[in-house]
Design an enzyme around this catalytic site. Structure first.
Site, PDB file in Angstrom:
ATOM      1  N   LYS A 195      -5.449  -1.480  -2.560  1.00 37.73           N
ATOM      2  CA  LYS A 195      -6.488  -1.248  -1.667  1.00 37.73           C
ATOM      3  C   LYS A 195      -7.273  -2.518  -1.324  1.00 37.73           C
ATOM      4  O   LYS A 195      -7.692  -2.637  -0.127  1.00 37.73           O
ATOM      5  CB  LYS A 195      -7.551  -0.404  -2.558  1.00 37.73           C
ATOM      6  CG  LYS A 195      -7.064   0.967  -2.738  1.00 37.73           C
ATOM      7  CD  LYS A 195      -7.079   1.972  -1.150  1.00 37.73           C
ATOM      8  CE  LYS A 195      -6.386   3.299  -1.647  1.00 37.73           C
ATOM      9  NZ  LYS A 195      -6.939   4.204  -0.356  1.00 37.73           N
ATOM     10  N   TYR A 245       0.782  -1.162   0.033  1.00 41.20           N
ATOM     11  CA  TYR A 245      -0.022  -0.128  -0.101  1.00 41.20           C
ATOM     12  C   TYR A 245       0.833   1.055   0.052  1.00 41.20           C
ATOM     13  O   TYR A 245       1.972   1.125  -0.525  1.00 41.20           O
ATOM     14  CB  TYR A 245      -0.909  -0.201   1.216  1.00 41.20           C
ATOM     15  CG  TYR A 245      -1.976   0.752   1.306  1.00 41.20           C
ATOM     16  CD1 TYR A 245      -2.904   1.192   0.215  1.00 41.20           C
ATOM     17  CD2 TYR A 245      -2.211   1.651   2.485  1.00 41.20           C
ATOM     18  CE1 TYR A 245      -3.686   2.119   0.438  1.00 41.20           C
ATOM     19  CE2 TYR A 245      -3.211   2.619   2.468  1.00 41.20           C
ATOM     20  CZ  TYR A 245      -3.999   2.856   1.481  1.00 41.20           C
ATOM     21  OH  TYR A 245      -4.973   3.682   1.734  1.00 41.20           O
ATOM     22  N   GLU A 262     -11.471   5.031  -7.067  1.00 42.24           N
ATOM     23  CA  GLU A 262     -10.019   5.591  -6.385  1.00 42.24           C
ATOM     24  C   GLU A 262      -9.323   6.276  -7.469  1.00 42.24           C
ATOM     25  O   GLU A 262      -9.182   5.996  -8.792  1.00 42.24           O
ATOM     26  CB  GLU A 262      -9.513   4.004  -6.224  1.00 42.24           C
ATOM     27  CG  GLU A 262      -8.185   4.528  -5.346  1.00 42.24           C
ATOM     28  CD  GLU A 262      -8.549   4.732  -3.927  1.00 42.24           C
ATOM     29  OE1 GLU A 262      -7.615   5.665  -3.554  1.00 42.24           O
ATOM     30  OE2 GLU A 262      -9.725   4.543  -3.325  1.00 42.24           O
ATOM     31  N   ASP A 263      -8.791   7.318  -7.200  1.00 43.35           N
ATOM     32  CA  ASP A 263      -7.814   7.898  -8.051  1.00 43.35           C
ATOM     33  C   ASP A 263      -8.397   8.701  -9.041  1.00 43.35           C
ATOM     34  O   ASP A 263      -7.686   8.519 -10.402  1.00 43.35           O
ATOM     35  CB  ASP A 263      -6.381   7.158  -8.236  1.00 43.35           C
ATOM     36  CG  ASP A 263      -5.541   7.181  -6.606  1.00 43.35           C
ATOM     37  OD1 ASP A 263      -6.271   7.884  -5.658  1.00 43.35           O
ATOM     38  OD2 ASP A 263      -4.607   6.653  -6.753  1.00 43.35           O
ATOM     39  N   ARG A 297      -5.205   9.959 -11.816  1.00 43.33           N
ATOM     40  CA  ARG A 297      -4.824  10.677 -10.871  1.00 43.33           C
ATOM     41  C   ARG A 297      -4.226   9.937  -9.625  1.00 43.33           C
ATOM     42  O   ARG A 297      -4.908   9.642  -8.651  1.00 43.33           O
ATOM     43  CB  ARG A 297      -5.488  11.873 -10.300  1.00 43.33           C
ATOM     44  CG  ARG A 297      -4.724  13.030  -9.239  1.00 43.33           C
ATOM     45  CD  ARG A 297      -5.815  13.708  -8.438  1.00 43.33           C
ATOM     46  NE  ARG A 297      -6.434  12.746  -7.381  1.00 43.33           N
ATOM     47  CZ  ARG A 297      -5.837  12.351  -6.358  1.00 43.33           C
ATOM     48  NH1 ARG A 297      -4.414  12.511  -6.002  1.00 43.33           N
ATOM     49  NH2 ARG A 297      -6.500  11.344  -5.842  1.00 43.33           N
ATOM     50  N   ASN A 337       0.431  11.785  -0.599  1.00 41.79           N
ATOM     51  CA  ASN A 337       1.185  10.735  -0.957  1.00 41.79           C
ATOM     52  C   ASN A 337       1.776  10.780  -2.337  1.00 41.79           C
ATOM     53  O   ASN A 337       1.224  11.616  -3.207  1.00 41.79           O
ATOM     54  CB  ASN A 337       0.198   9.505  -0.986  1.00 41.79           C
ATOM     55  CG  ASN A 337      -0.004   9.147   0.465  1.00 41.79           C
ATOM     56  OD1 ASN A 337       0.799   9.077   1.625  1.00 41.79           O
ATOM     57  ND2 ASN A 337      -1.530   8.968   0.933  1.00 41.79           N
ATOM     58  N   ASP A 349     -13.298   7.184  -2.435  1.00 43.34           N
ATOM     59  CA  ASP A 349     -12.208   6.988  -1.352  1.00 43.34           C
ATOM     60  C   ASP A 349     -11.439   8.580  -1.322  1.00 43.34           C
ATOM     61  O   ASP A 349     -11.147   8.976  -0.004  1.00 43.34           O
ATOM     62  CB  ASP A 349     -11.411   5.875  -1.344  1.00 43.34           C
ATOM     63  CG  ASP A 349     -10.670   5.880  -0.267  1.00 43.34           C
ATOM     64  OD1 ASP A 349     -11.064   5.956   1.096  1.00 43.34           O
ATOM     65  OD2 ASP A 349      -9.557   5.341  -0.218  1.00 43.34           O
ATOM     66  N   ASP A 350     -11.067   9.066  -2.462  1.00 50.64           N
ATOM     67  CA  ASP A 350     -10.366  10.281  -2.372  1.00 50.64           C
ATOM     68  C   ASP A 350     -11.221  11.521  -1.657  1.00 50.64           C
ATOM     69  O   ASP A 350     -10.565  12.181  -1.135  1.00 50.64           O
ATOM     70  CB  ASP A 350      -9.747  10.647  -3.593  1.00 50.64           C
ATOM     71  CG  ASP A 350      -8.913   9.530  -4.175  1.00 50.64           C
ATOM     72  OD1 ASP A 350      -7.895   9.030  -3.737  1.00 50.64           O
ATOM     73  OD2 ASP A 350      -9.380   8.835  -5.457  1.00 50.64           O
TER      74      ASP A 350
END
Length: 602
Positions: free
Chosen positions: A200, A129, A271-272, A182, A444, A294-295
């Protein structure tokens, strides 16, 4: 907020998710070498002799039977040998070497892989992760050995409803989906972003006990605008610019329809995605199916838990959160998500007329309502020009200017710009109106963190509360004092949100369910721990905190009449469960890796 009692926590440790009892038999439709090549069923040298006979394995393995515990110990010996042999080499090389040895185990024997991961989560979470997953994504085309997950591309339009049935598992509970636009703070990595859903979902298995046979990582490959990747001969994705507008949404719509048709109760985590599509898809699907981003929502929940913990660390009641002055640097999906959830929290405490002291900055500086072409998602979260003029600020003011004028209680970074909290900015935090100001460097991977832990304590003082998205070591302040580093990472929330949504059978994931998850995380730490600057629990307790968050989500889904039940437990049964029964229900549905006896069936 209700929490697990000591006796309930003890029951959790004794429950199936921590059990060493032999599970029931598992029916397989393979024999011989096919079993050995299937990581879901392979036990390597752990097959007992009777099982070798009935599965046609005798002679295909060395004669000695090695116990699960011996296999576990042997792998850890190999891992420690790798650590020893790579000492002194560059961090990136060492991290990828560790990822490779874990990945080889994952490819070969999933049961042993997840047991090793659970037992050593503090060591291995940074490898599978954050932060190593970012490095893996950057190099994924070169690292690729065998497929994991599914790939739906721009070339598959019109075929996704049939493609979804190519996945071999008849039941999927948890899907993590990305379009690679992203990835962390690394930008557009195209198809190589598949490493994020894989990482994840490994955390979902390790932390939430989601059965690994019921997870699905998905890459939605709509092209890439990364010219370096398009010119890379090893790049494995579609070689075209990203789809935009309706063409893009048609691809996402088709995928979501296909998933919902085959697995209508699956939880889908986005996600992303780049900001414009993150908000667009969240609003497009959140009331149609059980999904969350989640972001936007996970990051916001973890940040809110940290912000509420900061109020406690300052010795103030939680109701004083409405008076906190908070600067958020980074106006992407994560930054806007944090401010939106913080605004909801303030509204619950003091009513909808509240006017919290929140300040939002992007690459062009402080954002006000007077700025041209302001993003609609940001418009309701920022101040008017008149409101900031009283502080001597104008639209576009720098981070340093805003910190000096506002003297915030909290400086929170989600900018993706490494080092933006420089020495001057950190020293300015010494003039905060709080005796214990907070600095959250949440971007991150590690190189993108707004500042390091060492710099924060060095320049802002030893009395700060510090949190980061990636792991940093605690800081020695001298005289026996330690500057505690909190990893404000989404891993403390998204597994529990997904677990609770799944087990409640929620029609959709509401703001109330997300807030309950965040508040449960915020209340997890004791007052003594909070006073030491410890806002988040040790990752060693990740399964326990995930269970508690999951319970809070289930309870809220029931109270909001969103729960439809899961499996043999229907909505009616859920509604009549006591708090203790909900705890037992959640913990008993957390999968734990133990070799199951295998029985062949033609």
């Amino acid at each position: 907020m209700w929490r697990l009692t000591r006796s309930a926590a003890s029951n959790l440790r004794r429950s199936r998710c921590f059990s060493t009892a032999i599970p029931g038999p598992c029916i397989v439709h393979k024999r011989g070498a096919d079993i050995l090549h299937d990581p879901w069923f392979n036990k390597d040298t752990g097959f007992p002799l009777t099982e070798r006979d009935r599965l046609g394995l005798r002679g295909l393995l060395p004669p000695r039977v090695i116990s699960f515990e011996q296999q576990h110990a042997r792998f850890m010996e190999s891992y420690k040998s790798l650590e020893k042999n790579t000492q002194g080499q560059p961090d990136g090389i060492v991290s990828l070497a560790k990822w490779r040895i874990l990945n080889r185990l994952h490819d070969r024997n999933e049961t042993l892989y997840y047991r090793v991961l659970i037992d050593h989560i503090e060591d291995f979470a940074p490898i599978i992760y954050t932060p190593t997953v970012g490095l893996v994504c950057q190099n994924y085309s070169g690292l690729f050995r065998r497929p994991r997950g599914m790939y739906f591309s721009a070339k598959d339009k019109g075929e996704m409803m049939s493609m979804i049935y190519n996945w071999p598992s008849t039941q999927v509970d948890m899907i993590v989906l990305t379009d690679g636009s992203r990835i962390l703070g690394l930008g557009d990595l195209g198809v190589q972003g598949i490493g994020i859903p894989i990482g994840k979902l490994d955390m979902y298995v390790a932390a939430a006990g989601i059965n690994p046979q019921r997870i699905l990582p998905v890459m939605l490959d709509v092209g890439t605008n990364n010219q370096k990747l398009l010119e890379d001969p090893l790049y494995l994705g579609v070689r075209q610019p990203r789809l935009e507008g309706e063409e893009y949404l048609e691809i996402v719509d088709e995928f979501m329809e296909a998933v919902h048709a085959r697995w209508p109760k699956a939880v889908v985590q986005f996600e992303d995605f780049q900001m414009k599509w993150a908000f667009e898809t969240l609003q497009r699907y959140r009331k149609k199916c059980c999904m969350f981003n989640d972001d936007i929502q996970g990051t916001a929940g973890v940040a809110l838990a940290g912000l509420l913990g900061t109020v406690r660390a300052q010795g103030r009641p939680l109701s004083d959160f409405v008076n906190q002055k908070i600067i958020v640097v980074g106006a992407g999906s994560a930054g806007l998500g944090v401010l939106n959830m913080a605004l909801q929290a303030v509204s619950r405490m003091s009513g909808s007329s509240a006017n919290p002291q929140f300040f939002l900055l992007d690459k062009d500086g402080l954002i006000t309502k007077g700025r041209k072409n302001i993003d609609p998602a940001a418009a309701r979260l920022v101040k008017t020009s008149a409101e900031i003029e009283g502080l001597g600020l104008t639209d576009g003011a720098s981070v340093l200017e805003v910190v000096k004028k506002v003297k915030p209680h909290v400086l929170l970074g989600l900018s993706g710009v490494g080092g933006i909290f420089n020495e001057e900015v950190l020293k300015a935090m010494q003039q905060s109106d709080s005796k214990k100001p907070a600095i959250f460097a949440m971007s991150n991977p590690t190189n993108n963190a707004e500042c390091t832990a060492i710099d924060a304590f060095k320049h802002a003082g030893g009395n700060i509360v510090f949190a980061s998205g990636s792991p940093f070591d605690h800081v020695d302040l001298g005289n026996g004092k330690v500057g505690h580093v909190n990893q404000a990472n989404n891993m403390y929330l998204f597994p529990g949100i997904g677990l609770g949504a799944l087990l409640s059978g929620a029609r959709f994931i509401s703001d109330g369910m997300l807030q309950a998850a965040s508040e449960r995380l915020a209340s997890y730490m004791t007052d003594e721990e909070i006073q030491k600057g410890i806002l988040f629990p040790s990752i060693k307790s990740i399964r326990h905190i995930t269970a508690e968050v999951g319970v809070a989500v289930v309870q809220t889904a029931i109270s909001e009449d969103l729960a439809e039940g899961h499996g043999e437990v229907g909505a009616k049964e859920l509604t009549h469960m006591s708090k203790e029964e909900i705890v037992e229900y959640v913990t008993n549905n957390m999968w734990f890796p133990i070799y199951s006896p295998l029985v062949h069936e033609k």
